[in-house]
Design a protein around this motif. Structure first.
Motif, short mmCIF file in Angstrom:
data_model
loop_
_atom_site.label_atom_id
_atom_site.label_comp_id
_atom_site.label_asym_id
_atom_site.label_seq_id
_atom_site.Cartn_x
_atom_site.Cartn_y
_atom_site.Cartn_z
N GLY A 130 0.79 -1.21 0.05
CA GLY A 130 0.07 -0.17 0.01
C GLY A 130 0.75 1.17 0.04
N VAL A 131 1.96 1.30 0.82
CA VAL A 131 2.54 2.57 1.09
C VAL A 131 3.45 2.56 -0.43
CG1 VAL A 131 4.94 3.39 1.96
CG2 VAL A 131 2.94 2.53 3.26
N LEU A 132 4.06 1.57 -1.05
CA LEU A 132 4.63 1.63 -2.42
C LEU A 132 3.81 2.32 -3.31
CD1 LEU A 132 6.88 -1.51 -2.36
CD2 LEU A 132 7.75 0.73 -2.23
N LEU A 133 2.58 1.88 -3.32
CA LEU A 133 1.57 2.08 -4.35
C LEU A 133 1.12 3.69 -4.32
CD1 LEU A 133 -0.17 1.15 -7.03
CD2 LEU A 133 -1.97 0.67 -5.25
N TRP A 134 1.06 3.90 -3.01
CA TRP A 134 0.64 5.36 -2.68
C TRP A 134 1.95 6.27 -2.97
CZ3 TRP A 134 3.60 8.49 1.04
CH2 TRP A 134 2.90 9.95 1.20
N LEU A 135 3.33 5.76 -2.89
CA LEU A 135 4.43 6.43 -3.07
C LEU A 135 4.61 6.77 -4.89
CD1 LEU A 135 7.44 5.10 -0.87
CD2 LEU A 135 6.11 7.54 -1.11
N ILE A 136 4.15 5.60 -5.45
CA ILE A 136 4.22 5.69 -6.96
C ILE A 136 3.34 6.72 -7.43
CG2 ILE A 136 3.80 4.19 -8.88
CD1 ILE A 136 5.26 1.95 -7.67
N ASN A 137 1.97 6.52 -6.69
CA ASN A 137 1.07 7.58 -7.32
C ASN A 137 1.28 9.12 -6.88
OD1 ASN A 137 -0.77 5.72 -8.63
ND2 ASN A 137 -1.72 5.11 -6.73
N THR A 138 1.68 9.21 -5.80
CA THR A 138 2.30 10.35 -5.26
C THR A 138 3.24 11.38 -6.18
OG1 THR A 138 0.99 10.01 -3.27
CG2 THR A 138 2.35 11.96 -3.14
N TYR A 139 4.53 10.46 -6.25
CA TYR A 139 5.62 11.08 -6.63
C TYR A 139 5.79 10.79 -7.99
CZ TYR A 139 5.97 12.31 -1.94
OH TYR A 139 5.57 12.83 -0.42
N LEU A 140 5.36 9.89 -8.74
CA LEU A 140 5.79 9.75 -10.24
C LEU A 140 4.67 10.14 -11.17
CD1 LEU A 140 7.19 6.11 -9.89
CD2 LEU A 140 8.51 8.41 -10.50
N PRO A 141 4.91 11.32 -11.89
CA PRO A 141 4.23 11.84 -12.90
C PRO A 141 3.59 11.12 -13.96
CG PRO A 141 6.39 12.84 -13.30
CD PRO A 141 6.35 11.83 -12.02
N MET A 142 2.56 10.72 -13.95
CA MET A 142 1.73 9.77 -14.86
C MET A 142 0.39 10.23 -15.28
SD MET A 142 2.44 5.93 -13.65
CE MET A 142 2.38 5.95 -12.01
N ASP A 143 0.09 9.93 -16.43
CA ASP A 143 -1.36 10.08 -16.86
C ASP A 143 -2.16 9.54 -15.96
OD1 ASP A 143 -3.10 11.30 -18.62
OD2 ASP A 143 -3.58 9.26 -19.61
N GLY A 144 -3.53 9.84 -15.98
CA GLY A 144 -4.61 9.40 -14.77
C GLY A 144 -4.93 7.84 -15.20
N LYS A 145 -4.92 7.55 -16.63
CA LYS A 145 -5.47 6.42 -17.23
C LYS A 145 -4.29 5.52 -16.86
CE LYS A 145 -8.14 8.31 -20.97
NZ LYS A 145 -8.09 8.27 -22.53
N ILE A 146 -3.04 5.73 -16.85
CA ILE A 146 -2.28 4.67 -16.42
C ILE A 146 -1.93 4.47 -15.10
CG2 ILE A 146 0.50 4.34 -16.53
CD1 ILE A 146 0.67 6.19 -18.97
N LYS A 147 -2.50 5.44 -14.17
CA LYS A 147 -2.39 5.08 -12.82
C LYS A 147 -3.56 4.34 -12.47
CE LYS A 147 -0.06 9.47 -10.90
NZ LYS A 147 -0.45 10.54 -10.00
N ALA A 148 -4.48 4.54 -13.08
CA ALA A 148 -5.85 3.58 -12.86
C ALA A 148 -5.39 2.07 -13.16
CB ALA A 148 -6.93 4.26 -13.49
N ILE A 149 -4.75 2.03 -14.50
CA ILE A 149 -4.40 0.64 -14.59
C ILE A 149 -3.48 0.06 -13.84
CG2 ILE A 149 -3.03 -0.64 -16.61
CD1 ILE A 149 -4.62 1.13 -18.80
N LEU A 150 -2.43 0.77 -13.23
CA LEU A 150 -1.49 0.27 -12.44
C LEU A 150 -2.22 -0.07 -11.22
CD1 LEU A 150 1.45 -0.13 -11.49
CD2 LEU A 150 1.40 2.39 -10.93
N ASN A 151 -3.07 0.65 -10.69
CA ASN A 151 -3.66 0.53 -9.36
C ASN A 151 -4.46 -0.74 -9.64
OD1 ASN A 151 -2.65 2.62 -8.16
ND2 ASN A 151 -4.28 4.00 -8.56
N ALA A 152 -5.58 -0.99 -10.74
CA ALA A 152 -6.15 -2.11 -10.89
C ALA A 152 -5.21 -3.39 -11.03
CB ALA A 152 -7.02 -2.01 -12.12
N VAL A 153 -4.14 -3.40 -11.52
CA VAL A 153 -3.29 -4.55 -11.82
C VAL A 153 -2.71 -4.93 -10.27
CG1 VAL A 153 -1.11 -5.35 -12.53
CG2 VAL A 153 -2.78 -4.17 -13.98
N VAL A 154 -2.27 -3.97 -9.37
CA VAL A 154 -1.85 -4.13 -8.17
C VAL A 154 -2.79 -4.61 -7.13
CG1 VAL A 154 -0.79 -3.08 -6.20
CG2 VAL A 154 -0.11 -2.73 -8.49
#
Length: 63
Positions: free
Chosen positions: A14-38
């Motif tokens: 959870g913390v790693l996913l939060w860090l990736i979502n917070t500090y890595l600039p990505m498009d919203g669609k890519i973040k949604a896909i990454l979150n779903a896969v995780v």
């Protein structure tokens, strides 16, 4: 695997996913896909660890 180990692993993921979502600039669609896969991966892993999805042991990918 003990309950404490499961909780620690879930917290680390959870913390790693939060860090990736917070500090890595990505498009919203890519973040949604990454979150779903995780989330799907963690749920499948958790079901397998708890013994509720033992049929995954019979699946082999590749040779």
């Amino acid at each position: 695997m003990s309950l404490i180990n499961l909780i620690v692993i879930l917290m680390v993921v959870g913390v790693l996913l939060w860090l990736i979502n917070t500090y890595l600039p990505m498009d919203g669609k890519i973040k949604a896909i990454l979150n779903a896969v995780v989330v799907i991966g963690v749920v499948l892993w958790l079901l397998r660890v708890l013994g509720l999805l033992s049929s995954l042991d019979a699946i082999h990918i590749g040779k």
